[in-house]
Every structure is written in structure tokens, then in C-alpha cells.
Design an enzyme around this catalytic site. Structure first.
Site, PDB file in Angstrom:
ATOM      1  N   HIS A 242      58.511 -13.383 -88.342  1.00  0.00           N
ATOM      2  CA  HIS A 242      57.702 -14.339 -88.016  1.00  0.00           C
ATOM      3  C   HIS A 242      56.234 -14.181 -88.942  1.00  0.00           C
ATOM      4  O   HIS A 242      56.280 -15.129 -89.741  1.00  0.00           O
ATOM      5  CB  HIS A 242      57.560 -14.562 -86.627  1.00  0.00           C
ATOM      6  CG  HIS A 242      58.685 -14.584 -85.655  1.00  0.00           C
ATOM      7  ND1 HIS A 242      59.521 -15.479 -85.628  1.00  0.00           N
ATOM      8  CD2 HIS A 242      58.992 -13.579 -84.977  1.00  0.00           C
ATOM      9  CE1 HIS A 242      60.760 -15.275 -84.799  1.00  0.00           C
ATOM     10  NE2 HIS A 242      60.313 -14.188 -84.375  1.00  0.00           N
TER      11      HIS A 242
HETATM   12  O1  RIB Z   1      57.560 -16.056 -81.261  1.00  0.00           O
HETATM   13  C1  RIB Z   1      57.096 -15.201 -82.325  1.00  0.00           C
HETATM   14  C2  RIB Z   1      55.532 -14.750 -82.211  1.00  0.00           C
HETATM   15  O2  RIB Z   1      55.526 -13.863 -80.839  1.00  0.00           O
HETATM   16  C3  RIB Z   1      55.140 -13.607 -83.037  1.00  0.00           C
HETATM   17  O3  RIB Z   1      54.032 -13.806 -83.569  1.00  0.00           O
HETATM   18  C4  RIB Z   1      55.494 -12.295 -82.611  1.00  0.00           C
HETATM   19  O4  RIB Z   1      54.626 -11.067 -82.899  1.00  0.00           O
HETATM   20  C5  RIB Z   1      55.154 -12.569 -81.120  1.00  0.00           C
HETATM   21  O5  RIB Z   1      53.588 -12.568 -80.967  1.00  0.00           O
END
Ligand code: RIB
Ligand code: CA
Length: 313
Positions: A242
Site C-alpha cells: 500500500h
Molecule cells: O489499509 C492499508 C493501510 O493501513 C496502510 O497504510 C497500512 O500501513 C495500514 O496503516
């Protein structure tokens, strides 16, 4: 000229990779500071993890701050089930020698934006938006001076990952997200719609390990740990990566495609709390307050990551 940025983060293995990418790219990105926020795990642990990542990179010149310890209105929801008890399970990184700065992270954001020339500082948000919202409430005048906010958060066609309707970062502090998305600051949003295309397949993780440096081995260990929850949930060839979409965008925006849309945050309903309601087809005349990134070139993304991580120790 390198982009001047502040990274707001809750490391988290994927946050760590995003931070390493930025710190490996001083010709593209000038990291003015890193601010920890409560999210994946507690504020204290996230702040400690940020110090560990900075030390791993060798860039101990970059200051690290602690921000807010809980969301604006709601109790903190954490994600040890994904990231492990430390939030950075996987590699065995040494206890950090580097200390946190005394100043509160929210004050660092405000003071930095007010000090730097208007329109030159980008805020990169990798976790819940509590710190950014607090900065905007404490000093509303910064809204007109922030160049842009590039954030990982939200989802629309890809629906939620912490509830059927919401992505984790927005879900944890929807009131903060509402303040940020209605601030008028230009926003580039990296939702699950694009991050779910950036899959850390075992070949890609092996490529990181094959770089042959400490950083590549640590990143491979990080992703080798955090992938297990998503592999079981989605049964894909790899787990989505992500947060590095945020810092990759600043280096190679052409990797990504999207469109300017209206995005509103659900804060009232408990069923859909934290949902990013995105007017992707422009069926309303609501202000188009965010650039919603819907797709990206995953081969180019991983090639950039590999090339840049190889520049670190
Ligand atoms: O949904 C993904 C996000 O949530 C990313 O930033 C991961 O690190 C968590 O914080
Ligand atoms: Ca994160």
C-alpha cells in the site's frame, strides 16, 4: 528541485518501505521530517519503528517526531493481526540509538509549513489522518500554504479491508479524514483500488532479497511477514503493497492513472463509518476535491522500488 515532504506514518511494514524509498531518493525527495501517528500499533511503538527504519536507511539526519496517540473522537483501532505485535515484525532490527525530537509532531507540521515558502511542502500521509487534521485545526492558515497532500487511504470499487465499507486508515479516524478532505488542500489519494494492483509476489520479494544489501534483506523479511494475513484473505499471487504508492508517485507519477473526483467521508453511520464515497462518474456537482488514483503499472512500481532500495546500505 527535490520535493520537500513531511511523512506522517504508522510503521507498519508497508510504511517502512515507503519511507525507505523516500530516503533512498534525495535527488527527488527532501524529507524534512517524519511524524509518527497511532494506527497499525500504538503511537510509542510506531515512533520507535520509524526510528528503526531511519537507522536502517543510514539517513539519521532526518528528524523523527511523535504525533497524536489516538484518533480525534474514537478509541484507537490497531492492526497487530496484520503487522505483528511490534508493528514491524519480520526483520530483527536493532533497538534505535536515535532519539525522538522533543517537539510534538503536529507542531512540527505547522511550524514547517509556516516557515517554508508557500506551496512548497507536500504532506505524505501513510496512516490515519489524525496529525494532519489536528494541524489544520490548530493553524487553519496552513491550508493555503500546503502544496499538496498525497495519502494512502480509502477505497471505492475495491470496497473496504477493515470493514466491508472502509479502508483501515480512514476507518480509524474518519473525523480526521473528513477535516482533511474538506480542507481545500490539493489531495492525491492512493486507495485500495490501486494498491491492490501492487502485489508483492514471491518473485518480487526474492528480488528485494537478491539486492544483496541489509535494506533488501530487511524489506524481504518485512513483506514475508506481513503478507500472510492478506494471502489467506485474498488468495492472490501476492499481498498488496500500500504505502510505497505515495512516495513512488512523487518520483514517477507516470506509473499511476486516475481522475479528479469528489470524495466525501462517512462519519455518522456505524455500518459504513470511514467509507470514502467517491463520485467517480461525476453524477453530482460536489467539488472535485481529490485526485483518485485507480490504476498503476506494477512492474514499473517494483522496478523503481528495487532500483532505489539498492542505493541504501
Ligand atoms: O489499509 C492499508 C493501510 O493501513 C496502510 O497504510 C497500512 O500501513 C495500514 O496503516
Ligand atoms: Ca500505514
Amino acid at each position: 528541485m527535490p520535493e520537500k515532504i513531511i511523512i506522517d506514518t504508522d510503521p507498519g511494514q508497508d510504511d517502512a518501505v515507503a519511507i525507505l524509498l523516500a530516503l533512498a531518493s534525495p535527488g527527488d525527495i527532501d524529507v524534512l521530517g517524519i511524524v509518527a501517528v497511532a494506527g497499525n500499533v500504538s503511537l510509542a511503538q510506531n515512533a520507535k519503528n520509524a526510528l528503526k527504519v531511519v537507522e536502517l536507511s543510514g539517513r539519521t539526519d532526518v528528524p523523527v517526531y511523535a504525533g497524536c496517540a489516538r484518533p480525534l473522537r474514537r478509541p484507537l483501532v490497531t492492526a497487530e493481526h496484520v503487522h505483528g505485535q511490534t508493528g514491524l515484525d519480520g526483520p530483527d532490527l536493532p533497538e534505535p540509538q536515535k532519539q525522538l525530537e522533543e517537539m510534538h509532531g503536529v507542531d512540527f507540521i505547522v511550524e514547517t509549513v509556516l516557515r517554508e515558502p508557500a506551496g512548497t511542502v507536500t504532506l505524505c500521509a501513510l496512516g490515519p489522518l489524525t496529525n494532519l487534521a489536528m494541524a489544520l485545526v490548530k493553524a487553519p492558515e496552513i491550508a493555503g500554504k500546503i502544496k499538496q497532500i498525497v495519502l494512502m487511504g480509502g477505497a471505492y470499487f475495491e470496497v473496504g479491508n477493515i470493514t466491508p465499507a472502509a479502508e483501515f486508515n480512514i476507518y480509524v479516524d474518519p473525523e480526521a479524514a473528513d477535516i482533511v478532505f474538506s480542507s481545500g488542500v490539493p489531495i492525491v489519494m492512493m486507495p485500495l483500488d490501486v494498491t491492490h494492483q501492487m502485489l508483492s509476489t514471491h518473485e518480487r520479494i526474492e528480488t528485494f532479497d537478491g539486492i544483496g544489501n541489509k535494506t533488501g534483506a530487511a524489506v524481504a523479511a518485512m513483506l514475508g511477514f506481513s503478507e500472510r494475513f492478506d494471502l489467506e484473505k485474498y488468495n492472490w499471487k501476492g499481498a498488496p503493497l500500500h504505502d510505497p504508492c505515495v512516495t513512488a508517485y512523487l518520483i514517477e507519477p507516470g506509473i499511476f492513472e486516475g481522475r479528479q473526483c469528489n470524495v466525501e467521508i462517512e462519519t455518522s453511520s456505524e455500518l459504513t463509518r470511514g467509507m470514502t464515497v467517491t463520485d467517480y462518474w461525476h453524477v453530482t456537482d460536489r467539488p472535485k476535491n481529490a485526485f483518485f488514483v485507480r490504476s498503476g503499472d506494477s512492474d514499473a512500481f517494483y522496478a523503481l522500488l528495487t532500483e532505489r532500495l539498492a542505493r541504501l546500505p
